[in-house]
Structure formats: C-alpha cells, structure tokens
Scaffold this active site. Structure first.
Site, PDB file in Angstrom:
ATOM      1  CG  MET A   8      25.119 -57.007  31.013  1.00  0.00           C
ATOM      2  SD  MET A   8      23.598 -57.480  30.947  1.00  0.00           S
ATOM      3  CE  MET A   8      22.952 -57.358  29.116  1.00  0.00           C
ATOM      4  N   GLY A  50      32.236 -48.487  22.617  1.00  0.00           N
ATOM      5  CA  GLY A  50      31.432 -47.930  23.378  1.00  0.00           C
ATOM      6  C   GLY A  50      31.372 -47.956  24.891  1.00  0.00           C
ATOM      7  CG  HIS A  51      31.302 -51.659  26.807  1.00  0.00           C
ATOM      8  ND1 HIS A  51      30.921 -52.532  25.869  1.00  0.00           N
ATOM      9  CD2 HIS A  51      29.959 -51.751  27.755  1.00  0.00           C
ATOM     10  CE1 HIS A  51      29.783 -53.156  26.010  1.00  0.00           C
ATOM     11  NE2 HIS A  51      29.048 -52.773  26.771  1.00  0.00           N
ATOM     12  CD  GLN A  90      20.333 -56.265  32.592  1.00  0.00           C
ATOM     13  OE1 GLN A  90      20.893 -56.097  33.415  1.00  0.00           O
ATOM     14  NE2 GLN A  90      20.397 -55.554  31.500  1.00  0.00           N
ATOM     15  CD  GLN A 132      21.407 -39.891  25.599  1.00  0.00           C
ATOM     16  OE1 GLN A 132      21.833 -39.732  26.475  1.00  0.00           O
ATOM     17  NE2 GLN A 132      20.234 -39.925  25.188  1.00  0.00           N
ATOM     18  CG  ASP A 149      21.900 -49.079  26.931  1.00  0.00           C
ATOM     19  OD1 ASP A 149      20.979 -49.811  25.944  1.00  0.00           O
ATOM     20  OD2 ASP A 149      23.065 -49.448  26.945  1.00  0.00           O
ATOM     21  CB  SER A 191      24.534 -52.621  20.533  1.00  0.00           C
ATOM     22  OG  SER A 191      23.755 -53.826  21.019  1.00  0.00           O
ATOM     23  CB  SER A 192      27.189 -56.427  23.366  1.00  0.00           C
ATOM     24  OG  SER A 192      27.740 -55.670  24.039  1.00  0.00           O
TER      25      SER A 192
HETATM   26  O1  PAF Z   1      23.878 -51.563  30.118  1.00  0.00           O
HETATM   27  C1  PAF Z   1      23.968 -52.655  30.443  1.00  0.00           C
HETATM   28  O2  PAF Z   1      24.963 -53.528  30.057  1.00  0.00           O
HETATM   29  C2  PAF Z   1      23.183 -53.215  31.746  1.00  0.00           C
HETATM   30  O3  PAF Z   1      21.973 -52.977  31.835  1.00  0.00           O
HETATM   31  C3  PAF Z   1      23.797 -52.994  32.985  1.00  0.00           C
HETATM   32  C4  PAF Z   1      23.916 -51.532  33.319  1.00  0.00           C
HETATM   33  C5  PAF Z   1      25.401 -53.350  32.998  1.00  0.00           C
HETATM   34  C6  PAF Z   1      23.261 -53.731  34.246  1.00  0.00           C
HETATM   35  O4  PAF Z   1      23.244 -55.021  33.992  1.00  0.00           O
END
Ligand code: PAF
Length: 293
Positions: free
Chosen positions: A31, A37-38, A62, A149, A151, A186-187
């Site tokens: 997102m 992390g990303h 979501q 992990q 999430d 985390s963002s």
């Molecule tokens: O983990 C996230 O950033 C979101 O839940 C995802 C997997 C991109 C779905 O919108």
C-alpha cells in the site's frame, strides 16, 4: 528502467509480453509508504525472478469506516525512487474506480480464518485484503508473491486462499524487519510521536518474554499471557487489543504452546494500532536442529 502503470489494460498487456517471453514474475503487493521491510521483499524477489512487479494501492476495501484510510501515508514519488534504485521493473498503481467500478460486489470470505485475531476488531478487513490480492494475482499472474511475517494473519489467509482456489502462486513469507530495539517496521509507525515510539517497543519486549518463558519450559498460555500483559501495561500509552498464541495454520488459540505456534498481539499506542508476532521455537528443537546442521 522502472515503468509506472496505472491502467488495468496496460498491466495486462505488459504481463502478456512477459509471459510470452517466458520470464518469471515476482510480485510484491504493497500500500506504499515503503520502508526496509518492503524493500527486503523486493530484494528477495529480484534474486528469484526475471522480472519484479510491485503494486502500490491503498485499498479502500480493507479499511473499516472509522479507520485510517484517508490518513494512511501516501508517498508515491519517494516510493518510486526507492523501487527504481532496487531495479524493480513495474510499479502498478491502479486507481480505485477502475479496481472497483460501480456495481462491484464480489467478496472473498475465508471462513474460520478471517474472524480471528485482528479480524475480531477489524471486521471485514481480511475480505478486503483477499479481494484485492486475488484481483492483483489475476492481473499480474505472478510465479511468486512476497509477504512479510509481520502481517502474520494475512500470510496465513493468503496461503489458504491460494491453496483453496488453486491459484498456482508460490507464497513466500519473509522475516519481520525491526528497528534497533525491536519495533517492527510498519508504515503506521509514521503516526507515532517520539515518546510513543519508545513505548511501542513493549510489543517486541512482550514477545521476547513469551519466547524466554517457552525456553525455560513454560507452556501454559495463561501464564505467558499474564507476563506479556505486565510488560505492556507498564507503558502508559499502551492499550491491549489482544494477545494470543495460535496454531500457525488454523489460527485456533492454543491453551498449551507447541513448537512453531505463533504468539501474536495487537496493541494501541495512543491512537495507533500496532501488530506484531513471534514464532515460538522450543529450545530443545533448536538444539536438535543445530546438531544435524
Ligand atoms: O499488507 C499490505 O500492505 C496489504 O494488506 C496488501 C497485501 C498490499 C493488500 O492491500
């Protein structure tokens, strides 16, 4: 060179070309508001695939009504700079009206998994996640998709969805990246003030306490939870949403810990809801494994 694609027809076209050339595709759904992390997922994807696609889409489905959809950090330009440096091929940045046109009403319900842990206080959250990821998988057709992990519940749901619907995507889950001190990246950490950021370390400290207790032979969830609670309740700005130890596939709470069960928690630090988890490994199992490595 990094290409930014926003339309569904353009991404389908590019993927068609990749597939025609028989190149493998690694996919990192995000997102945005990217952090290390990303980037750890992106780097792994680069080593294992011919092409890497990253999606950046703050998925409205979501987020609950009173959640942070509008405040969620959006840093698209700096995200693209980071991804370009990592050698990513495509950033897919769809727009909500094209993802969810008028009349969109499909849902993906993972019974028995979506209503546990975070699902209890975020009803509908995992349906939103499952819908968007399923759509993204259909558009991008990846060989491997990468998740963190941190999430944990999301990773369990992704694996289940892929297996149940025969999606043929290999799901890889990579370790949580932490700041010095243990706070999981985390963002949403961007919401924390300086003192809150220090307080937020209590999540990690409580997880370490759980692992330490398991190491010294405590298996009873009630006893472990009581100690975890003490650590968190010591922080003024912290309010526990849940603390649980669960089976890593069914997410059923366990009264007695088994090797590989997961201690997971959600805690509000001020107004920010943070999550974290640890895979509980029995000390004896570590000894056993290392003696055969
Ligand atoms: O983990 C996230 O950033 C979101 O839940 C995802 C997997 C991109 C779905 O919108």
């Amino acid at each position: 060179m990094l290409r930014v694609i926003t339309s569904l027809s353009d991404i389908k076209q590019s993927i068609k070309i990749f597939k025609g050339n028989q190149v493998s595709i690694g996919f990192v759904p995000t997102m945005g508001a990217l952090h290390e992390g990303h980037l750890s997922l992106v780097r792994q994807a680069k080593t294992e695939n011919d092409r890497v696609v990253v999606s950046i889409f703050v998925n409205p489905l979501q987020f609950g009504k009173n959640e942070d959809f509008t405040q969620y950090p959006r840093t698209f330009d700096s995200d693209c700079e980071l991804l370009s440096k990592e050698g990513v091929d495509i950033v897919f940045n769809p727009k909500a009206p094209e993802m969810y046109p008028d009349g969109f009403c499909t849902s993906v319900l993972l019974e028995r998994l979506e209503d546990k842990l975070c699902g209890k206080s975020r009803p509908g959250h995992f349906r939103g996640v499952a819908v968007v990821v399923l759509k993204l998988f259909n558009l991008i057709n990846p060989d491997i998709a990468y998740f963190g992990q941190k999430d944990f519940q999301q990773t369990v749901i992704m694996r289940r969805m892929v297996a149940d619907l025969n999606l043929g995507v290999n799901i890889k889950v990579l370790p949580t990246i932490r700041e010095i001190g243990g706070l999981a990246l985390s963002s949403r950490n961007a919401y924390l003030g300086e003192t809150e950021k220090k307080d937020a370390i209590c999540l990690y400290k409580s997880l370490i306490k759980a692992q330490t207790m398991v190491n010294s032979g405590t298996k009873n969830f009630g006893e472990i939870k009581a100690e975890m609670e003490k650590i968190i309740n010591n922080c003024k700005s912290a309010k526990i949403d849940y603390i649980s130890i669960v089976n890593p596939e069914t997410l059923e709470a366990v009264p007695e810990v088994h090797n590989g069960d997961v201690a997971a928690l959600a805690v509000r630090i001020g107004k920010t809801r943070l999550i974290d988890n640890i895979i509980l490994i029995f000390f004896i199992a570590i000894m056993f494994l290392s003696s055969y490595s």
